[in-house]
Every structure is written in structure tokens, then in C-alpha cells.
Motif scaffolding. Sequence first.
Motif, short mmCIF file in Angstrom:
data_model
loop_
_atom_site.label_atom_id
_atom_site.label_comp_id
_atom_site.label_asym_id
_atom_site.label_seq_id
_atom_site.Cartn_x
_atom_site.Cartn_y
_atom_site.Cartn_z
N ASP A 84 1.03 -1.26 0.29
CA ASP A 84 -0.16 0.03 -0.15
C ASP A 84 0.91 1.32 -0.30
O ASP A 84 0.94 2.72 -0.77
CB ASP A 84 -1.19 -0.21 1.04
CG ASP A 84 -1.81 -0.71 0.89
OD1 ASP A 84 -2.30 -1.78 -0.21
OD2 ASP A 84 -2.55 -1.07 2.11
N LEU A 104 2.72 1.41 -3.72
CA LEU A 104 1.26 2.18 -4.27
C LEU A 104 1.40 3.69 -4.28
O LEU A 104 1.58 4.28 -5.15
CB LEU A 104 0.59 1.00 -4.71
CG LEU A 104 0.29 -0.26 -4.82
CD1 LEU A 104 -1.01 -0.49 -4.68
CD2 LEU A 104 1.06 0.09 -6.25
N GLU A 105 1.17 4.03 -2.93
CA GLU A 105 0.86 5.93 -2.51
C GLU A 105 1.92 6.42 -3.14
O GLU A 105 1.96 7.40 -3.44
CB GLU A 105 0.87 5.50 -1.22
CG GLU A 105 0.65 7.28 -0.70
CD GLU A 105 0.72 7.21 0.72
OE1 GLU A 105 -0.36 7.21 1.42
OE2 GLU A 105 2.47 6.86 1.77
N ASP A 113 2.69 6.54 -7.13
CA ASP A 113 1.65 6.94 -7.40
C ASP A 113 1.69 8.64 -6.98
O ASP A 113 1.79 9.81 -8.29
CB ASP A 113 0.29 7.18 -6.92
CG ASP A 113 -1.20 7.64 -7.31
OD1 ASP A 113 -1.17 8.00 -8.40
OD2 ASP A 113 -1.77 8.51 -6.85
N VAL A 136 2.53 -2.16 -8.86
CA VAL A 136 3.59 -0.71 -8.85
C VAL A 136 3.09 -0.25 -10.71
O VAL A 136 2.77 1.02 -10.74
CB VAL A 136 4.68 -1.31 -8.57
CG1 VAL A 136 4.90 0.26 -8.56
CG2 VAL A 136 4.59 -1.22 -6.40
N ASN A 169 1.69 -1.14 -12.55
CA ASN A 169 -0.09 0.00 -13.21
C ASN A 169 -0.26 1.22 -12.65
O ASN A 169 -0.72 2.16 -13.31
CB ASN A 169 -1.12 -1.32 -12.77
CG ASN A 169 -0.37 -2.48 -13.73
OD1 ASN A 169 -0.38 -2.06 -14.73
ND2 ASN A 169 -1.27 -3.88 -12.91
N VAL A 170 0.11 1.19 -11.28
CA VAL A 170 0.05 3.28 -10.73
C VAL A 170 0.60 3.50 -11.41
O VAL A 170 0.31 5.03 -11.76
CB VAL A 170 0.02 2.65 -9.93
CG1 VAL A 170 0.48 4.24 -8.67
CG2 VAL A 170 -1.18 1.84 -8.46
N ALA A 178 -0.10 4.25 -14.96
CA ALA A 178 -1.63 5.93 -15.37
C ALA A 178 -1.27 6.95 -15.37
O ALA A 178 -1.95 7.74 -15.40
CB ALA A 178 -2.06 5.28 -13.74
N ASN A 179 0.11 7.25 -14.69
CA ASN A 179 0.75 8.69 -14.64
C ASN A 179 1.68 8.74 -16.10
O ASN A 179 1.71 10.21 -16.05
CB ASN A 179 0.89 9.13 -13.27
CG ASN A 179 -0.16 8.52 -12.15
OD1 ASN A 179 -1.25 9.04 -12.79
ND2 ASN A 179 0.53 8.17 -10.84
#
Length: 325
Positions: free
Chosen positions: A137, A140-141, A144, A180, A182-183, A186-187
Motif C-alpha cells: 500500500d 503504491l501510494e 502514484d 506498482v 500499473n500505478v 497510469a501517470n
Amino acid sequence: MKFVFALVGLVLACLVDISVSKDAALETVSKHGQLSVQGVDIVDESGEKVQLKGMSLFWDVWMPQYYNKESIDGIHDSCHSNVVRAAVSVVTEEDGGYIETPEASLERLYAVVDAAIEDDIYVIIDWHDHEADQHLDSSLEFFDIVSKKYSGVPNIIYETFNEPTGQSWNDVLKPYHEAVINVIRANDPDNIIVVGTPTWSQSVDQAAANPITGQKNIMYTLHFYAGTHKQWLRDTATNALNNGIPIFVTEYGTVNADATDPVDEAESRLWWDWLDEHNISYANWAISDKLEGASALVANATSAEVCLEDFLTESGRLVVAQNKA
């Protein structure tokens, strides 16, 4: 006529020197631009092969004095580097890390990344953890946040898991990396992502047997310490390359795996020859003044003294000479 032949010979010699010898400090982002992975190679925006050579910072919570513009200037100018690695501590037994103090960790990281951008070099954002699978978690944070902040900035390279230990590649590490990735994607759809491999990022053969698919610009981490890791690890890595796995050495040392002396110059040169032969990029551990063989700096060196000749250790001098070779 002898003069003409001599002049031609001198010109040819100069041309050979220019083509063979590359000071990494001159191979900057403004020269190469957006990097990508083609086969097992890093290539620039023109499709030409690129090799990054530079330095890794130490765990940020333990060497915060080097997480600033002065240090990055020294790493580029005096350590002849075109890449720096920011080792963001995730958790430590006593001194915290991102999980306990995320704002402080991000502040140190941003100082390094922004300085690297200003100095026109590449920068590895390293999630410096041995148990990142237990901190998914937070991983991922973190990724991101930073991939949003630096999306589209060509200087950035992401390293999702510094050194896994005994975790299974198939059951633990590959699913972790995919989450990770994928996160980040996305950006930031394009910048290179380097993923850690089992056994302190040595078992690239396990990743080669079951690589990440459906993604672009993914590389696999290889770490070595010349006093401990010998031909057997180069053989393992060569087999992985032959199986199409692109490798990035985000951390290496000239000494033993526990960071202790002696400096193994002969084995270090064998590694550098192998890395250069295969166009593999590498960052030395570490910009640190800790009293251990792997440190590039002597005790009490300040950020303004980073990589200046009088403040380099035996290992530091050897590495700097290699960075400009």
C-alpha cells in the motif's frame, strides 16, 4: 609526405579516442532525451544506444546531508556521472523512513530529483526496501505521488524494489511489480521502470524464466559487489541477457557484499569490462562518508566536497576514473 602521414595518424588517433572514450558527465539528458528499452539496450530518443554511469546516494534517513543541490552538482561535475540514484528509505529498525515520515522523505527526494533535472542528468527514484512486498500500500501510494509529480519528465527512472531477499519471483515479486507498474503507467506511460529480482537482486535468471509481459520499457535489477560476486554471477546475467532480459545495475560496489574492505580492483575491472561490453548502465554504492569500504567519500566530507579528489576514498577514486573512461 612523412609530415602528412603523421598528421593523418594523429587525426585518426584522436577520432579513435573520441569514439571509444566517453565521459558520462557529457552524456546528458539534453543530448539523449527520452530513454526507452529496445531489446536488451537502453536507447535514446534517436534510437542510439545509451549507457548511464554514476553514483547512488546512501539511505536518505542516514545520509540526509547529501540530499541537496551541492551534492548533485558534485556527482555530475566531479564524479563524472550522468545518473544519480536517490535511495528512499522505506522502513528502518530505529530511524524511520517513508512509512513513518513520508513528508520528510519526499522533501529529500524532491531536492535530489529537482537538482538532477537542473544539472541535466538522469535520476533513479529507488524504493529502498528489502520487504516491499509487505508494504504494498505504501509502495503504491509513493509511486502514484512521484509519477504524477514528474510525469513526462525524461530524466526520471523508477526502481520499484531495491533488493528482495528470499521472496519468490513467480508468487510474490512479479505480482508486486505488476501492481506498482500499473500505478506508475497510469501517470507516466513512457519512463523506464527497473524491477528488483530475488536474492538481493542477483537472480535475474528467475525473472528471465517468467518475465513481465504486456508492458514496455521494463528492465531488471542486477546488484553485485566485486569482492564477493565473481564470474558465476556474470555468467548468470549473460544467460539472462541471451534470453532477452534487459539489465540495469542500479547498485554495485568495488568491495565485499557487506561493504567492507578490501577494494577488489581486478574483479571490479572484470565487471566494468563486462558491463561496457553489454552496454549495461550502472551506479556505484555509495555517496557516503560512513567508515566502510564501499563509501566513496572520506569521513566528514561535506556536500560541497562531494567527489572532489581530496575527499574520495580508494573506492571513490577508482569509480570516478571509470565514470569518465
